[in-house]
Design a protein around this motif. Structure first.
Motif, PDB file in Angstrom:
ATOM      1  N   GLN A   5      58.798  53.797   5.492  1.00 13.15           N
ATOM      2  CA  GLN A   5      57.939  55.026   5.183  1.00 13.15           C
ATOM      3  C   GLN A   5      56.976  54.596   4.377  1.00 13.15           C
ATOM      4  N   ASN A   6      56.073  53.390   4.569  1.00 13.70           N
ATOM      5  CA  ASN A   6      54.682  53.661   3.774  1.00 13.70           C
ATOM      6  C   ASN A   6      53.783  54.299   4.342  1.00 13.70           C
ATOM      7  N   ALA A   7      53.201  55.284   3.400  1.00 11.20           N
ATOM      8  CA  ALA A   7      52.212  56.221   4.245  1.00 11.20           C
ATOM      9  C   ALA A   7      50.812  55.356   4.969  1.00 11.20           C
ATOM     10  N   ALA A   8      50.329  56.254   5.974  1.00  8.88           N
ATOM     11  CA  ALA A   8      49.403  55.083   6.081  1.00  8.88           C
ATOM     12  C   ALA A   8      47.595  55.232   5.193  1.00  8.88           C
ATOM     13  N   GLY A   9      47.274  53.424   5.456  1.00  7.44           N
ATOM     14  CA  GLY A   9      46.298  53.645   4.561  1.00  7.44           C
ATOM     15  C   GLY A   9      46.387  52.209   3.607  1.00  7.44           C
ATOM     16  N   ARG A  10      45.429  52.231   2.611  1.00  7.82           N
ATOM     17  CA  ARG A  10      44.819  50.941   2.227  1.00  7.82           C
ATOM     18  C   ARG A  10      46.203  49.866   1.421  1.00  7.82           C
ATOM     19  N   PHE A  11      46.950  50.904   0.792  1.00  7.34           N
ATOM     20  CA  PHE A  11      47.666  50.240   0.039  1.00  7.34           C
ATOM     21  C   PHE A  11      49.725  50.538   0.790  1.00  7.34           C
ATOM     22  N   SER A  12      50.527  49.587   0.673  1.00  7.46           N
ATOM     23  CA  SER A  12      51.685  49.570   1.291  1.00  7.46           C
ATOM     24  C   SER A  12      52.921  48.490   0.561  1.00  7.46           C
ATOM     25  N   VAL A  13      54.283  48.419   0.988  1.00  9.45           N
ATOM     26  CA  VAL A  13      55.181  47.459   0.364  1.00  9.45           C
ATOM     27  C   VAL A  13      55.553  46.809   1.185  1.00  9.45           C
ATOM     28  N   PHE A  44      54.973  56.311  -0.914  1.00  8.83           N
ATOM     29  CA  PHE A  44      55.287  57.246  -0.264  1.00  8.83           C
ATOM     30  C   PHE A  44      53.480  58.285  -0.094  1.00  8.83           C
ATOM     31  N   LYS A  45      52.157  57.773  -0.890  1.00  9.72           N
ATOM     32  CA  LYS A  45      51.510  58.815  -0.886  1.00  9.72           C
ATOM     33  C   LYS A  45      50.128  58.173  -1.380  1.00  9.72           C
ATOM     34  N   GLN A  46      49.269  57.885  -0.264  1.00 10.26           N
ATOM     35  CA  GLN A  46      48.352  56.624  -0.867  1.00 10.26           C
ATOM     36  C   GLN A  46      47.900  57.131  -1.498  1.00 10.26           C
ATOM     37  N   PRO A  47      46.741  56.372  -3.041  1.00  9.95           N
ATOM     38  CA  PRO A  47      46.228  57.527  -3.935  1.00  9.95           C
ATOM     39  C   PRO A  47      44.755  58.169  -3.548  1.00  9.95           C
ATOM     40  N   GLU A  48      45.361  58.872  -4.046  1.00 10.88           N
ATOM     41  CA  GLU A  48      43.806  60.302  -4.210  1.00 10.88           C
ATOM     42  C   GLU A  48      42.449  60.660  -4.833  1.00 10.88           C
ATOM     43  N   ALA A  55      46.826  53.910 -11.119  1.00 13.49           N
ATOM     44  CA  ALA A  55      48.344  53.533 -11.527  1.00 13.49           C
ATOM     45  C   ALA A  55      48.847  52.831  -9.913  1.00 13.49           C
ATOM     46  N   VAL A  56      48.980  53.037  -9.401  1.00 15.83           N
ATOM     47  CA  VAL A  56      49.060  52.196  -7.918  1.00 15.83           C
ATOM     48  C   VAL A  56      48.424  50.668  -8.327  1.00 15.83           C
ATOM     49  N   THR A  57      47.216  50.390  -8.717  1.00 12.55           N
ATOM     50  CA  THR A  57      46.564  49.159  -8.867  1.00 12.55           C
ATOM     51  C   THR A  57      47.435  48.793 -10.329  1.00 12.55           C
ATOM     52  N   GLU A  58      47.955  48.369 -11.539  1.00 11.93           N
ATOM     53  CA  GLU A  58      48.420  48.495 -11.929  1.00 11.93           C
ATOM     54  C   GLU A  58      49.466  47.909 -11.288  1.00 11.93           C
ATOM     55  N   ALA A  59      50.770  48.679 -10.398  1.00  7.96           N
ATOM     56  CA  ALA A  59      51.924  48.547 -10.004  1.00  7.96           C
ATOM     57  C   ALA A  59      51.620  47.242  -9.271  1.00  7.96           C
ATOM     58  N   VAL A  60      50.994  47.602  -8.388  1.00 10.20           N
ATOM     59  CA  VAL A  60      50.472  46.558  -7.399  1.00 10.20           C
ATOM     60  C   VAL A  60      50.603  45.013  -8.305  1.00 10.20           C
ATOM     61  N   SER A  61      50.062  44.517  -9.230  1.00  9.37           N
ATOM     62  CA  SER A  61      49.511  44.283 -10.222  1.00  9.37           C
ATOM     63  C   SER A  61      51.231  43.546 -11.161  1.00  9.37           C
ATOM     64  N   PRO A  64      56.699  41.795 -10.070  1.00  4.05           N
ATOM     65  CA  PRO A  64      57.246  40.141  -9.584  1.00  4.05           C
ATOM     66  C   PRO A  64      57.107  39.087  -8.421  1.00  4.05           C
ATOM     67  N   VAL A  65      57.445  40.108  -7.305  1.00  4.70           N
ATOM     68  CA  VAL A  65      57.354  39.326  -5.944  1.00  4.70           C
ATOM     69  C   VAL A  65      56.153  39.380  -5.315  1.00  4.70           C
ATOM     70  N   GLU A  66      55.282  40.448  -6.137  1.00  8.84           N
ATOM     71  CA  GLU A  66      53.648  40.556  -5.303  1.00  8.84           C
ATOM     72  C   GLU A  66      54.348  41.731  -3.729  1.00  8.84           C
ATOM     73  N   ALA A  67      55.132  42.199  -3.843  1.00 12.71           N
ATOM     74  CA  ALA A  67      55.518  42.834  -2.928  1.00 12.71           C
ATOM     75  C   ALA A  67      55.190  44.405  -2.122  1.00 12.71           C
ATOM     76  N   PRO A  68      54.431  44.728  -3.757  1.00 10.23           N
ATOM     77  CA  PRO A  68      52.414  45.881  -2.815  1.00 10.23           C
ATOM     78  C   PRO A  68      51.511  45.405  -2.904  1.00 10.23           C
ATOM     79  N   GLY A  69      50.540  45.542  -1.870  1.00 11.09           N
ATOM     80  CA  GLY A  69      50.041  44.611  -1.759  1.00 11.09           C
ATOM     81  C   GLY A  69      48.805  45.840  -1.153  1.00 11.09           C
ATOM     82  N   GLU A  70      47.810  45.557  -1.197  1.00  6.50           N
ATOM     83  CA  GLU A  70      46.671  46.035  -0.026  1.00  6.50           C
ATOM     84  C   GLU A  70      46.483  45.597   1.201  1.00  6.50           C
ATOM     85  N   ASP A  71      46.617  46.378   2.320  1.00  6.12           N
ATOM     86  CA  ASP A  71      46.270  46.132   4.069  1.00  6.12           C
ATOM     87  C   ASP A  71      44.537  45.996   4.602  1.00  6.12           C
TER      88      ASP A  71
END
Length: 72
Positions: A5-13, A44-48, A55-61, A64-71
């Motif tokens: 369900q990841n939205a297409a774009g820079r970030f994913s989980v 759900f939605k890539q940052p616009e 907020a997304v960059t903070e969430a990624v950092s 604890p297991v580095e699941a979200p990140g940049e593609d």
């Protein structure tokens, strides 16, 4: 592996890494959602806006297991 369900774009989980801690959904609720069926978070939605990107960059950092990140 990306959550389906990841939205297409820079970030994913990565669903194989996600441990359902919900840090990302708490830190960036406009961009991350939690799938109760799979027990995994997803983008759900890539940052616009600059605020969403922050907020997304903070969430990624904070994950604890580095699941979200940049593609990259």
């Amino acid at each position: 592996m990306r959550h389906p369900q990841n939205a297409a774009g820079r970030f994913s989980v990565d669903q194989e890494l996600c441990v359902a801690c919900r840090v990302c959904t708490a830190e960036a609720p406009d961009n991350f959602r939690f799938d109760d069926e799979t027990g995994k978070a997803y983008v759900f939605k890539q940052p616009e806006t600059p605020e969403e990107l922050h907020a997304v960059t903070e969430a990624v950092s904070m994950c604890p297991v580095e699941a979200p990140g940049e593609d990259l």
